[in-house]
Design an enzyme around this catalytic site. Structure first.
Site, PDB file in Angstrom:
ATOM      1  N   LYS A  71       0.943  -1.267   0.137  1.00 45.92           N
ATOM      2  CA  LYS A  71       0.554  -0.117  -0.077  1.00 45.92           C
ATOM      3  C   LYS A  71       0.861   1.094   0.163  1.00 45.92           C
ATOM      4  O   LYS A  71       1.453   1.288   0.265  1.00 45.92           O
ATOM      5  CB  LYS A  71      -0.875  -0.231   0.867  1.00 45.92           C
ATOM      6  N   ALA A  77       9.682  -3.558   5.856  1.00 42.60           N
ATOM      7  CA  ALA A  77       9.952  -1.750   6.517  1.00 42.60           C
ATOM      8  C   ALA A  77       9.959  -0.542   5.581  1.00 42.60           C
ATOM      9  O   ALA A  77      11.345   0.103   6.539  1.00 42.60           O
ATOM     10  CB  ALA A  77      11.397  -2.416   7.495  1.00 42.60           C
ATOM     11  N   GLY A  84       7.463   1.197   4.760  1.00 43.38           N
ATOM     12  CA  GLY A  84       6.439   2.275   4.907  1.00 43.38           C
ATOM     13  C   GLY A  84       5.734   1.174   4.355  1.00 43.38           C
ATOM     14  O   GLY A  84       4.514   2.116   4.581  1.00 43.38           O
ATOM     15  N   ALA A 130       0.503  -6.774   4.698  1.00 47.13           N
ATOM     16  CA  ALA A 130       0.571  -7.769   4.370  1.00 47.13           C
ATOM     17  C   ALA A 130       0.621  -9.143   4.424  1.00 47.13           C
ATOM     18  O   ALA A 130      -0.277 -10.462   4.359  1.00 47.13           O
ATOM     19  CB  ALA A 130       1.309  -7.427   2.839  1.00 47.13           C
ATOM     20  N   ASP A 175      -2.326  -1.183  10.242  1.00 47.41           N
ATOM     21  CA  ASP A 175      -2.189  -1.418   8.741  1.00 47.41           C
ATOM     22  C   ASP A 175      -2.983  -2.719   7.961  1.00 47.41           C
ATOM     23  O   ASP A 175      -3.054  -3.189   6.888  1.00 47.41           O
ATOM     24  CB  ASP A 175      -1.244  -0.736   7.964  1.00 47.41           C
TER      25      ASP A 175
HETATM   26  O1  C5P Z   1       0.020  -0.768  14.928  1.00 45.68           O
HETATM   27  P1  C5P Z   1       1.557  -1.291  14.739  1.00 45.68           P
HETATM   28  O2  C5P Z   1       2.231  -2.355  15.532  1.00 45.68           O
HETATM   29  O3  C5P Z   1       1.345  -1.299  13.669  1.00 45.68           O
HETATM   30  O4  C5P Z   1       1.691  -0.261  15.245  1.00 45.68           O
HETATM   31  C1  C5P Z   1       3.334  -0.189  15.358  1.00 45.68           C
HETATM   32  C2  C5P Z   1       3.427   1.228  16.145  1.00 45.68           C
HETATM   33  O5  C5P Z   1       3.304   2.471  15.665  1.00 45.68           O
HETATM   34  C3  C5P Z   1       2.694   1.743  17.814  1.00 45.68           C
HETATM   35  O6  C5P Z   1       3.163   0.810  18.430  1.00 45.68           O
HETATM   36  C4  C5P Z   1       3.185   2.759  17.741  1.00 45.68           C
HETATM   37  O7  C5P Z   1       3.948   3.429  17.752  1.00 45.68           O
HETATM   38  C5  C5P Z   1       3.398   3.087  16.138  1.00 45.68           C
HETATM   39  N1  C5P Z   1       1.343   4.209  15.755  1.00 45.68           N
HETATM   40  C6  C5P Z   1       1.059   5.169  16.051  1.00 45.68           C
HETATM   41  N2  C5P Z   1      -0.302   5.604  15.893  1.00 45.68           N
HETATM   42  C7  C5P Z   1      -1.092   5.042  14.477  1.00 45.68           C
HETATM   43  C8  C5P Z   1       0.053   3.358  14.183  1.00 45.68           C
HETATM   44  C9  C5P Z   1       1.374   3.095  14.358  1.00 45.68           C
HETATM   45  O8  C5P Z   1       1.543   6.147  16.969  1.00 45.68           O
HETATM   46  N3  C5P Z   1      -2.216   4.619  14.844  1.00 45.68           N
END
Ligand code: C5P
Length: 316
Positions: free
Chosen positions: A12, A105, A107, A113, A145
């Site tokens: 994405k 890693a 983005g 995925a 995501d």
């Molecule tokens: O949800 P995910 O595990 O992908 O998030 C990884 C990290 O990214 C979270 O621990 C947080 O530090 C940051 N994050 C955030 N706000 C979001 C999504 C992710 O701060 N909406």
């Protein structure tokens, strides 16, 4: 007996990533407009004596093969909910193989995925019959995501990105992606965004930062398939933080802009950079210029929207 199931899952790009203040739970509220693009990982699952993850592809060496891999966590989460062991005891284990084409890693939600792909594949392999709602619920537990990786197309993500509203897209958008050396940690980029907000004096908390809102102009541009209008509306609140942590990204962005890209931006939390172009011919031109610039490790050309996680093969 089912021998194996293969699921294809897209990468994405976030055409808008509006980041609200830091919440007490450590996440940020988002207005996150996802567009799935045609770079794919393929996740194949097969019965095995124990839970095992393997990976092939150019960046395979950077993929964790232990139970921290989102694909392993997805299999364990589904097994746990449906009274299977998943690791190898009782109900048997599973071998998850990831054929990785999405930058790691970078983005572009490659890890997400694989989580969504493994979930859908294990559901088919085990005949779990989980509803779409349950699959989406497990995806949201795995990461912000991951639900979008399952759904694909285009969607607005609210909350921490997991509450999805599908969006209509009226055409095909052409993209060039420049893959940087090494990755960036998503939590580190969010923390840098907070730090920059604090340093600017505005504050980084929910009370300090306006509620993130999807741009009406951007949603219109997606609906009408208008690349120039989309280019004028794209934005990424994490871009300054990603460039602050990886200053060399500024040169990559400049190289794509000089080559004629309609828009140049960091993809999600980076360090992959994304260039929106008018058509395939422009994509080839911008890709050549980026390769020649020496500012990135690899260049990929693709388009979106792309479908979400899809079962390609399953044999019974
Ligand atoms: O949800 P995910 O595990 O992908 O998030 C990884 C990290 O990214 C979270 O621990 C947080 O530090 C940051 N994050 C955030 N706000 C979001 C999504 C992710 O701060 N909406």
């Amino acid at each position: 007996m089912t021998a194996s199931v293969t699921v294809r899952v897209p990468a994405k790009v976030n055409v808008q990533l509006a980041v609200g203040g830091l919440r007490p739970d450590g996440f940020h509220d988002l207005a996150n407009v996802f567009l799935a693009v045609g770079l794919y990982d393929e996740v194949t699952v097969a019965p095995a004596d124990e839970l095992r993850v393997t990976c092939t592809g150019p960046d395979a060496g950077q993929v964790p093969l232990d139970h921290t891999n989102l694909a392993a966590r997805a299999a364990l989460a589904l097994a746990g909910r449906h009274g299977r062991d998943g690791r190898g005891g009782g109900g048997g284990g599973v071998h998850i193989h990831i054929d990785k084409d999405i930058p790691v890693a970078g983005g572009m939600a490659g890890g997400s995925a694989d989580g969504a792909g493994a979930l859908l594949a294990c559901d088919a392999l085990w005949g779990t019959g989980a509803s779409r709602e349950e699959l989406l619920e497990i995806c949201a537990e795995l990461g912000s995501d991951v639900p979008f990786s399952l759904v694909g197309g285009a969607a607005l993500g609210r909350g921490r990105g997991e509450l999805l509203t599908p969006l209509e897209v009226g055409g095909t958008f052409h993209w060039v992606f420049a893959v940087a050396d090494g990755g960036l940690s998503t939590p580190a980029v969010y923390a840098e965004c907070d730090r920059l907000r604090e340093t600017s004096g505005a504050g980084a908390g929910v009370a300090d930062v306006p509620d993130p809102q999807a741009s009406a102009a951007l949603l219109d541009a997606l609906r009408t398939g208008d690349a120039a209008a989309l280019a004028a509306a794209v934005s990424n609140d994490l871009q300054a933080a990603a460039v602050s942590l990886r200053p060399s990204l500024a040169a990559t962005l400049a190289a794509g802009t000089e080559a004629g890209a309609l828009a140049a931006m960091v993809s999600g939390s980076g360090p992959t950079t994304a260039f929106l172009v008018t058509d395939e011919a422009e994509a080839a031109k911008v890709a050549d210029a980026l390769r020649a610039s020496g500012t990135c490790r690899a260049v990929r050309v693709t388009s979106g929207p792309a479908p979400g996680a899809t079962v390609l093969r399953g044999s019974n």
